[in-house]
Scaffold this active site. Structure first.
Site, PDB file in Angstrom:
ATOM      1  N   GLU A  40       0.701  -1.219  -0.005  1.00  0.00           N
ATOM      2  CA  GLU A  40      -0.231  -0.134  -0.119  1.00  0.00           C
ATOM      3  C   GLU A  40       0.713   1.378   0.004  1.00  0.00           C
ATOM      4  O   GLU A  40       2.056   1.029   0.512  1.00  0.00           O
ATOM      5  CB  GLU A  40      -0.713  -0.023   1.215  1.00  0.00           C
ATOM      6  CG  GLU A  40      -1.672   1.024   1.353  1.00  0.00           C
ATOM      7  CD  GLU A  40      -2.446   1.254   2.906  1.00  0.00           C
ATOM      8  OE1 GLU A  40      -3.419   1.654   3.142  1.00  0.00           O
ATOM      9  OE2 GLU A  40      -1.946   0.530   3.814  1.00  0.00           O
ATOM     10  N   LYS A 112      -9.710   1.859  -1.297  1.00  0.00           N
ATOM     11  CA  LYS A 112      -9.826   1.328  -0.165  1.00  0.00           C
ATOM     12  C   LYS A 112     -11.163   1.753   0.461  1.00  0.00           C
ATOM     13  O   LYS A 112     -11.547   2.994   0.488  1.00  0.00           O
ATOM     14  CB  LYS A 112      -8.653   1.908   0.742  1.00  0.00           C
ATOM     15  CG  LYS A 112      -8.416   1.183   2.300  1.00  0.00           C
ATOM     16  CD  LYS A 112      -7.215   1.782   2.890  1.00  0.00           C
ATOM     17  CE  LYS A 112      -6.995   1.046   4.401  1.00  0.00           C
ATOM     18  NZ  LYS A 112      -5.901   1.770   4.864  1.00  0.00           N
ATOM     19  N   CYS A 152      -4.897  -3.308   3.587  1.00  0.00           N
ATOM     20  CA  CYS A 152      -4.478  -3.207   4.864  1.00  0.00           C
ATOM     21  C   CYS A 152      -5.367  -3.057   5.792  1.00  0.00           C
ATOM     22  O   CYS A 152      -6.077  -4.375   6.263  1.00  0.00           O
ATOM     23  CB  CYS A 152      -3.570  -1.534   4.805  1.00  0.00           C
ATOM     24  SG  CYS A 152      -2.638  -1.396   6.393  1.00  0.00           S
TER      25      CYS A 152
END
Length: 268
Positions: A40, A112, A152
């Site tokens: 990321e 995300k 993440c």
């Protein structure tokens, strides 16, 4: 098929980050990797909480996306990597986006969904979350596996992994910048293994390196066993993955068939 995880600490020099990634991608390709999962925020670090990410964000076809596409074409691999994407009409925030490219062509992007507003971080002040409907999810074919992408903090929400598996994923690609801290490495490995076990799928998790992040990038098999794992420094590692292995595990442990609940987005 061979999948590689890469691990490095992105700096403020974006061209230098592209060059470093190109080197890591090339080294992975030399070992026979067909899929390379990068961290990321590979384009640029998160930096301080008061630093604007919109100021460094780029369109998908900007310098970073083009550089990753060029590396994928040069080495004949599929690459998954994290960047900050410009948001039309919002000069204050960016998308935390993962792009997937193959042979120089964009396969898709994932923005995300779960923003990290915890442990002193408030990502929602600097980032816009992705779309909640199904159009916001990213899956694609690579070799004999179907890859689903998450980022993440998303790993703490099992519903997203399950939604990707419901969409056909047999390998979850997890670019991350997992912040270092007391016992954070143990949480990271526990969550990655849990997502593999409960979904009977592979997980290829690529983290940023120490000291700011935990490292410990890992590829986990569908029973939750780590196949390869890195320490906390820069590097890459390669593991063999196989669709037949997923089928074998799911035949012996058909937990996905025994579910009594389905995943529905909030408000869906």
């Amino acid at each position: 098929m061979k999948v590689a995880i890469t691990q490095f600490a992105a700096g403020y020099d974006k061209p230098a980050n592209i060059a470093r990634l190109r080197d890591l991608i090339g080294r992975a390709a030399e070992t026979g990797a067909e899929l390379v999962v990068c961290p990321e925020a590979s384009m640029h670090p998160f930096g301080r909480a008061d630093e604007s990410l919109a100021a460094v964000a780029e369109p998908i076809d900007g310098a970073f996306g083009s550089g990753i596409a060029a590396a994928s074409a040069a080495y004949g691999v599929t690459v998954v990597a994290g960047m900050f994407e410009s948001v039309e009409g919002d000069a204050a925030r960016a998308y935390n986006t993962v792009v997937a490219v193959s042979g120089g062509e964009l396969l898709g992007r994932y923005r995300k969904l779960h923003l990290f507003d915890a442990l002193g971080w408030v990502e929602s002040k600097r980032l816009v979350p992705g779309e909640l409907d199904g159009s916001g999810l990213l899956t694609f074919f690579c070799g004999d596996v179907t890859v689903g992408v998450l980022t993440c903090y998303d790993v703490r929400f099992p519903e997203l992994s399950r939604a990707l598996v419901d969409a056909g994923a047999t390998l979850l690609a997890l670019p991350s910048a997992w912040v270092a801290g007391p016992l954070k490495e143990d949480q990271w490995l526990t969550l990655v293994r849990a997502r593999a076990i409960e979904n009977t799928c592979y997980v290829a998790a690529a983290d940023q390196a120490a000291p700011d992040y935990a490292g410990r990038s890992v590829v986990v098999d569908p029973t939750g066993i780590p196949l390869v794992q890195l320490g906390d420094g820069e590097g890459s590692a390669v593991a063999d993955v196989c669709a037949d292995r997923v089928r074998q595990v799911r035949d012996r442990m058909p937990s996905l068939e025994h579910r009594r609940f389905r995943v529905v987005a909030v408000g869906g």
